[in-house]
Scaffold this active site. Structure first.
Site, short mmCIF file in Angstrom:
data_model
loop_
_atom_site.label_atom_id
_atom_site.label_comp_id
_atom_site.label_asym_id
_atom_site.label_seq_id
_atom_site.Cartn_x
_atom_site.Cartn_y
_atom_site.Cartn_z
N HIS A 84 0.71 -1.26 0.07
CA HIS A 84 0.06 -0.18 -0.09
C HIS A 84 0.97 1.08 0.00
CE1 HIS A 84 -4.34 -1.02 0.90
NE2 HIS A 84 -3.87 -2.24 0.63
N VAL A 88 1.50 3.97 -3.84
CA VAL A 88 0.95 5.41 -3.69
C VAL A 88 2.07 6.21 -3.33
CG1 VAL A 88 -0.58 6.91 -2.41
CG2 VAL A 88 -1.26 4.60 -2.66
N ASP A 92 7.77 5.63 -0.02
CA ASP A 92 8.28 6.90 0.90
C ASP A 92 7.82 6.68 2.48
OD1 ASP A 92 5.87 7.44 0.42
OD2 ASP A 92 5.95 9.44 -0.32
N PRO A 176 -6.07 -1.07 -5.87
CA PRO A 176 -7.16 -1.85 -6.30
C PRO A 176 -7.80 -2.41 -5.07
CG PRO A 176 -5.00 -2.21 -7.54
CD PRO A 176 -4.62 -1.20 -6.52
N HIS A 206 -1.23 -13.71 -1.95
CA HIS A 206 -2.57 -13.88 -1.26
C HIS A 206 -2.46 -15.33 -0.92
CE1 HIS A 206 -4.87 -10.28 -3.66
NE2 HIS A 206 -4.19 -10.14 -2.50
N ASP A 255 -6.19 -17.50 0.92
CA ASP A 255 -6.10 -18.96 0.54
C ASP A 255 -6.79 -19.95 1.34
OD1 ASP A 255 -5.11 -21.28 -0.08
OD2 ASP A 255 -3.08 -20.95 -0.11
N THR A 258 -4.15 -23.81 2.38
CA THR A 258 -2.94 -23.59 3.35
C THR A 258 -2.72 -21.96 3.64
OG1 THR A 258 -1.53 -23.67 1.39
CG2 THR A 258 -1.95 -25.71 2.46
N ASP A 263 3.25 -20.45 -0.36
CA ASP A 263 3.45 -21.73 -1.37
C ASP A 263 2.80 -21.36 -2.57
OD1 ASP A 263 0.69 -22.25 -0.48
OD2 ASP A 263 1.00 -23.89 0.65
#
Length: 338
Positions: A84, A88, A92, A176, A206, A255, A258, A263
């Site tokens: 994040h 943007v 920084d 997004p 993810h 997920d 797992t 993985d």
């Protein structure tokens, strides 16, 4: 196409697109090509803190390990916090600024966690190496170490990011939301100097972590205004999600198989129509991204190696204004008063 063909396809993609120029790159951002390390010399260096703060990485790793040992769910949260920040205004540390109207106060940031980890690490570093290490460099390293502690890959980080002085909630709205089209995602990543391969590989983050049920409820109950669920969802997975996500405020694993291990199960899930977010599942339905997602699902080492490469590219997105006018914050929450 068989397994070996997919892997060959991925290898060809790795060699052919890793340093292609992006037609959509923003003029205010600079993303160096990894094969030309000299491109980093002006702003980032692999040896920056070798003398000024020699135990920097040790301090950060020990602190992250301490926090994650107490709460393993912090690992993916710290990785997301870094993402994040970088998409943007570049990397920084503007996401860390805590004032009225800052990125941190945006609706897009309301589920972000891990700020206290960065504050703890910064305080320790200030004792050992005062006014030397930027919050942006700390956040970048924390994301790497959090990934390692979740059984993910290690990668070497170049340093020299400056801490920006500007942080605006409205600018955080570009991140997004999980319901965009693949074309929108590709264009967003290209605007940051990242390509299709980076999109699919970084989406693989993810494989760990959670998101709010609010972000998926439209797929469960009213997909595209039909008052019906998303037909692409596996029926058993749909039933599970409907039980899990009765309330928008609940959290659900990204997920479903797992969720605590870094993985390639994320990519396996896409094949079974078990991608949680619309943007996840669409990667397997679009001809531009499906071959990459499919290839990565067969080769864990390839995924982990390329994840490190793509993370260095992400963490090398620099806002020229922040670099020129930035500072080394003493407290990551506030710009310096002097």
């Amino acid at each position: 196409m068989n397994v070996s063909s997919f892997i060959i396809t991925i290898l060809l993609i790795l060699f052919s697109v890793s340093c292609l120029a992006d037609d959509y790159s923003s003029t205010s951002l600079k993303v160096p090509c990894l094969s030309d390390l000299s491109a980093l010399e002006d702003d980032l260096s692999y040896s920056l803190y070798h003398e000024s703060c020699p135990d920097l990485e040790g301090i950060i790793y020990r602190k992250v390990k301490e926090w994650v040992a107490k709460d393993p769910t912090l690992a993916p949260s710290l990785l997301r916090l870094h993402y994040h920040d970088c998409v943007v205004r570049g990397c920084d540390a503007s996401i860390l600024l805590d004032h009225e109207g800052s990125e941190k106060t945006s609706n897009m940031s309301k589920s972000l966690r891990g700020f206290e980890v960065i504050d703890d690490i910064k305080a320790e570093i200030e004792k050992k190496c005062p006014k030397t290490v930027s919050c942006a460099d700390i956040l970048t390293t924390v994301a790497r170490d959090a990934t390692v502690l979740a059984s993910g890959p290690y990668w070497t980080i170049p340093y020299g990011r400056k801490d920006g002085r500007v942080s605006l909630a409205k600018e955080a709205m570009i991140v997004p939301k999980g319901s965009e089209s693949v074309t929108s995602l590709i264009e967003f990543f290209q605007s940051k100097g990242l390509n299709v391969l980076d999109l699919v590989v970084l989406s693989g983050a993810h494989t760990i972590g959670k998101t709010t049920c609010e972000s998926v409820q439209h797929r469960l109950y009213d997909y595209k205004g039909t008052k019906k669920p998303d037909p692409s969802l596996d029926p058993k997975y749909l039933n599970y999600l409907r039980r899990k996500c009765r309330w928008a405020s609940e959290n659900v694993n990204l997920d479903g198989e797992t969720p605590n291990t870094f993985d390639t199960q994320y990519y396996q899930n896409l094949k079974k129509n078990m991608g949680l977010l619309s943007t996840d599942q669409l990667l397997y339905h679009d001809s531009r991204t499906k071959p990459v997602a499919n290839g990565l699902s067969f080769e864990p080492s390839l995924f982990k190696n390329q994840f490190g490469v793509s993370m260095v590219k992400l963490s090398s997105i620099l806002d020229l204004t922040s670099q020129d006018d930035g500072e080394i914050r003493v407290d990551c929450k506030y710009v310096n008063k002097y």
